[in-house]
Design an enzyme around this catalytic site. Sequence first.
Site, PDB file in Angstrom:
ATOM      1  N   ASN A  87      33.521  30.239  50.932  1.00 42.40           N
ATOM      2  CA  ASN A  87      32.213  30.841  51.097  1.00 42.40           C
ATOM      3  C   ASN A  87      31.598  31.026  49.707  1.00 42.40           C
ATOM      4  O   ASN A  87      30.522  31.427  49.497  1.00 42.40           O
ATOM      5  CB  ASN A  87      32.011  31.841  51.736  1.00 42.40           C
ATOM      6  CG  ASN A  87      32.750  33.197  51.231  1.00 42.40           C
ATOM      7  OD1 ASN A  87      33.302  32.961  50.263  1.00 42.40           O
ATOM      8  ND2 ASN A  87      32.684  34.366  51.884  1.00 42.40           N
TER       9      ASN A  87
ATOM     10  N   ASP B 206      40.377  42.331  41.921  1.00 40.51           N
ATOM     11  CA  ASP B 206      40.302  42.995  43.087  1.00 40.51           C
ATOM     12  C   ASP B 206      41.432  43.474  43.702  1.00 40.51           C
ATOM     13  O   ASP B 206      42.610  43.070  43.382  1.00 40.51           O
ATOM     14  CB  ASP B 206      39.570  41.919  44.285  1.00 40.51           C
ATOM     15  CG  ASP B 206      39.895  40.662  44.127  1.00 40.51           C
ATOM     16  OD1 ASP B 206      41.093  40.461  43.678  1.00 40.51           O
ATOM     17  OD2 ASP B 206      39.324  39.794  44.536  1.00 40.51           O
TER      18      ASP B 206
ATOM     19  N   GLU C 100      31.199  38.499  48.160  1.00 38.68           N
ATOM     20  CA  GLU C 100      30.839  37.788  49.234  1.00 38.68           C
ATOM     21  C   GLU C 100      29.475  37.481  49.222  1.00 38.68           C
ATOM     22  O   GLU C 100      28.429  38.167  48.624  1.00 38.68           O
ATOM     23  CB  GLU C 100      31.133  38.470  50.545  1.00 38.68           C
ATOM     24  CG  GLU C 100      32.492  39.076  50.713  1.00 38.68           C
ATOM     25  CD  GLU C 100      33.505  37.991  51.107  1.00 38.68           C
ATOM     26  OE1 GLU C 100      33.399  36.653  50.704  1.00 38.68           O
ATOM     27  OE2 GLU C 100      34.697  38.169  51.878  1.00 38.68           O
TER      28      GLU C 100
ATOM     29  N   HIS D 233      32.487  32.880  47.252  1.00 44.22           N
ATOM     30  CA  HIS D 233      32.896  34.313  46.565  1.00 44.22           C
ATOM     31  C   HIS D 233      33.815  33.980  45.315  1.00 44.22           C
ATOM     32  O   HIS D 233      34.552  33.199  45.273  1.00 44.22           O
ATOM     33  CB  HIS D 233      33.391  35.286  47.656  1.00 44.22           C
ATOM     34  CG  HIS D 233      35.007  35.038  47.773  1.00 44.22           C
ATOM     35  ND1 HIS D 233      35.367  35.459  49.249  1.00 44.22           N
ATOM     36  CD2 HIS D 233      35.863  34.745  47.117  1.00 44.22           C
ATOM     37  CE1 HIS D 233      36.724  35.050  49.004  1.00 44.22           C
ATOM     38  NE2 HIS D 233      37.208  34.582  47.945  1.00 44.22           N
TER      39      HIS D 233
HETATM   40  C1  F6R Z   1      41.555  36.789  44.192  1.00 46.09           C
HETATM   41  C2  F6R Z   1      40.232  36.709  44.525  1.00 46.09           C
HETATM   42  C3  F6R Z   1      39.678  35.515  45.357  1.00 46.09           C
HETATM   43  C4  F6R Z   1      40.231  34.262  45.154  1.00 46.09           C
HETATM   44  C5  F6R Z   1      39.626  33.173  46.269  1.00 46.09           C
HETATM   45  C6  F6R Z   1      40.309  31.995  46.248  1.00 46.09           C
HETATM   46  O1  F6R Z   1      41.857  37.935  43.241  1.00 46.09           O
HETATM   47  O2  F6R Z   1      39.379  37.454  43.863  1.00 46.09           O
HETATM   48  O3  F6R Z   1      38.310  35.388  45.032  1.00 46.09           O
HETATM   49  O4  F6R Z   1      40.194  33.603  44.057  1.00 46.09           O
HETATM   50  O5  F6R Z   1      39.179  33.944  47.624  1.00 46.09           O
HETATM   51  O6  F6R Z   1      41.584  32.030  46.870  1.00 46.09           O
HETATM   52  P1  F6R Z   1      42.744  30.907  46.908  1.00 46.09           P
HETATM   53  O7  F6R Z   1      43.250  30.772  45.662  1.00 46.09           O
HETATM   54  O8  F6R Z   1      43.789  31.665  47.736  1.00 46.09           O
HETATM   55  O9  F6R Z   1      42.022  29.948  47.378  1.00 46.09           O
END
Ligand code: F6R
Length: 252
Positions: free
Chosen positions: A143, A74, A150, A145
């Site tokens: 959440n 992303d 989401e 994702h």
């Molecule tokens: C990042 C992504 C997100 C993160 C998730 C966890 O490219 O796609 O899904 O993996 O938000 O983020 P952290 O590791 O910062 O807790």
Amino acid sequence: MKFNYQGIQIFVKDSYEAISEKSAQIVAAQIILKENSVLGLATGSTPIGMYERLVKMYEEGKIDFSEITCFNLDEYYKLKPENEQSYSYYMDKYLFSKVNILSENIYIPSGITDDIEGVCRKYDEEIVNHGNIDLQVLGIGNNGHIGFNEPDIRFEAGTHLVQLDEETIKANARFFDSIDLVPRQAISMGIRNIMHSKKILLLANGENKAKILEKMLFEDVTPNIPASILQLHNDVTIVIDELAAKYIKHRL
Ligand code: F6R
């Protein structure tokens, strides 16, 4: 400690360092066994230690990225690659500028576009043209994702523009000077892109991920918990620490 829950391999480690080491070994094994692997990569705080170890392995001559292709999950919409909060900048900082990957083999969805639909369809096509992703690295949002898919009433199939949840905006505010600067939209691979990956490696650490990991593994598959779809993938490895495993360890 290693568990097998309904075909999902779960490694529970006692520290962030140990998660980083284990996940780097899994990615390195993929690169060694298939030199022209297609990797799907995640950003965020969780995989930073893994990237650091992969860079070290590269410096020691243990792995070679010259034939590797990478697709990132992303990118924030409208954030330029030179912006320090962009995922392009992040990937360059932690991995791409430090290993011998060819720039033409790096794919990150571009948030700088007026043709969002065109960018998304092209991204999907590129992934398919590369024979899909061999190993997809994932983190997980509080959440549920994965990528920026989401919680929703349906699973989004391909790469798409996402409206970020308030919870995600709050969680990611720690990377920005103020919460107002967190982009409200992002481009993300869809669930189909992720599910078509041959292998999945999901990392999580810290107690704030404990509840969602329990839901993802033990609740029914639902787009309301996007990561729950991974119950239906046939090659998933989860590497987490004791804190994140708090609610699941006794159920495995
Ligand atoms: C990042 C992504 C997100 C993160 C998730 C966890 O490219 O796609 O899904 O993996 O938000 O983020 P952290 O590791 O910062 O807790």
